[in-house]
Design an enzyme around this catalytic site. Structure first.
Site, short mmCIF file in Angstrom:
data_model
loop_
_atom_site.label_atom_id
_atom_site.label_comp_id
_atom_site.label_asym_id
_atom_site.label_seq_id
_atom_site.Cartn_x
_atom_site.Cartn_y
_atom_site.Cartn_z
N HIS A 1 0.75 5.19 0.47
CA HIS A 1 -0.51 5.91 0.68
C HIS A 1 -0.99 5.83 2.13
O HIS A 1 -0.87 4.78 2.77
CB HIS A 1 -1.59 5.35 -0.24
CG HIS A 1 -1.19 5.35 -1.68
ND1 HIS A 1 -0.68 4.23 -2.32
CD2 HIS A 1 -1.20 6.33 -2.61
CE1 HIS A 1 -0.41 4.53 -3.58
NE2 HIS A 1 -0.71 5.81 -3.78
N SER B 1 -2.60 9.41 -7.19
CA SER B 1 -3.25 8.30 -6.48
C SER B 1 -3.75 8.67 -5.10
O SER B 1 -4.58 7.95 -4.54
CB SER B 1 -2.28 7.11 -6.36
OG SER B 1 -1.09 7.50 -5.69
N ASP C 1 -0.47 1.31 2.45
CA ASP C 1 0.52 0.53 1.73
C ASP C 1 1.83 1.31 1.76
O ASP C 1 2.00 2.21 2.59
CB ASP C 1 0.06 0.19 0.30
CG ASP C 1 -0.23 1.43 -0.54
OD1 ASP C 1 0.25 2.53 -0.18
OD2 ASP C 1 -0.92 1.30 -1.58
#
Length: 338
Positions: A304, A32, A301
């Site tokens: 990340h 991600s 978040d």
């Protein structure tokens, strides 16, 4: 919270001695941290396809693209710095074709994925590294059909391949709620298992302290393995170990030096389950709360980095010394064959 996002990066460039580089082409693999939207097309709990993700991503007008941050990723910044005029599109996007590889490359990365196929099962859908590489092999076959084997080899030998992966493998190892690792092997054996799986693919707080120790041990073994691979490959390819883990750690520990105000809490959502960062039914408000100044935060978040942190990481990977990138930084790697 010290370093919940454990970044492990490898960059490799295959070389040709005669073909000039007319454009920047990148093939991006990973999780991600560099996913550009592949998970948008999967049934998965790991998605970033709703606001306020992408709020600062100007090419989309601030709309979410599937990037797990408020703006550009590390891979986006590296590509721009090396002359890329567009971002490699996600492989799973319906409008992505093999011809895209000629212009910008392709992004195969998938949120929640890992080096090990079993990693990320809690999130249901994801594309593990083995499948990402299979997808690239499919792309290569399409390119061969279009331009032939020789031209394909020339294109690929002058492309940069980046792999940003390993964070989820480590996090899953330390999460007892995940059945895969309920009967844990020793950290040393797990490091060796990760190295073995990773290099095969290349060739085709108390708890926090334990996490850090595992990652450092893995990175040390990985660097040693890449040294051996560089010696064996000669001029056919150069593998660069990019130490983004220590870069990120430096940013967190010395955050005021980099202009940050908050090095702990996320700008959006929380850092206890369920870590939600999304807009509610009222478009003017966020269900989980959004910080006022995103550039003040290291974390977007719970897991990340913000675009501001990604920019710093990318700059150090591009221009850093051998303590950051070994045996050369990414800009030196790219210029090596020009």
């Amino acid at each position: 919270m010290e370093i919940p996002a454990l970044v492990l990066v490898i960059i490799t460039l295959s070389l040709s001695s005669v073909w000039p580089c007319f454009c920047f082409t990148a093939f991006i693999f990973g999780d991600s941290l560099v996913d550009a939207g592949n998970n948008n097309y999967l049934f998965t709990l790991s998605k970033a396809d709703s606001p306020p993700y992408g709020i600062d991503f100007s090419p989309s007008g601030g709309q979410p693209t599937g990037r797990f941050t408020n703006g550009r990723t590390i891979a986006d910044f590296v590509g721009e710095a090396l002359g890329g005029t567009s971002f490699p599109p996600p492989y799973l996007a319906p409008n992505t074709s093999a011809s895209t590889a000629f212009r910008a490359g392709i992004n195969y990365a998938s949120g929640a994925s890992g080096i090990l196929d079993q990693t990320g099962t809690l999130f249901i859908g994801r594309v593990p590294l083995t499948q990402q590489i299979s997808n690239f092999e499919q792309t290569r076959s399409y390119i061969v059909n279009m331009v032939g084997e020789n031209t394909t080899n020339i294109i690929l030998k002058n492309s940069i391949f980046s792999l940003t992966i390993g964070s989820n493998d480590v996090l899953n190892y330390f999460q007892p709620s995940i059945p895969l690792f309920s009967d844990k092997v020793s950290p040393t054996l797990y490091q060796d298992f990760m190295i073995s799986n990773f290099t095969i693919q290349l060739k085709v707080e108390n708890a926090q302290a334990k996490v850090n120790a595992l990652v450092r041990g893995y990175n040390k073994k990985l660097k040693e393995e890449l040294d051996r691979m560089n010696n064996n490959m000669g001029r056919n390819a150069i593998f660069v170990y990019a130490n983004s883990y220590d870069i990120f750690r430096e940013i967190i520990l010395n955050f005021p030096k980099y202009g940050f105000v908050n090095n702990d809490g996320p700008c959006c959502g929380g850092y206890i389950p369920p870590f939600l960062c999304f807009k509610g039914k009222n478009a003017s408000a966020t269900s989980a709360g959004l910080c006022d100044n995103r550039s003040n935060y290291v974390f977007w978040d719970a897991y990340h980095p913000t675009e501001a942190a990604n920019l710093i990481i990318a700059d150090k990977l591009l221009n850093g010394d051998k303590s950051v990138c070994y045996p050369m930084n990414i800009r030196q790697l790219y210029n090596y064959m020009i």
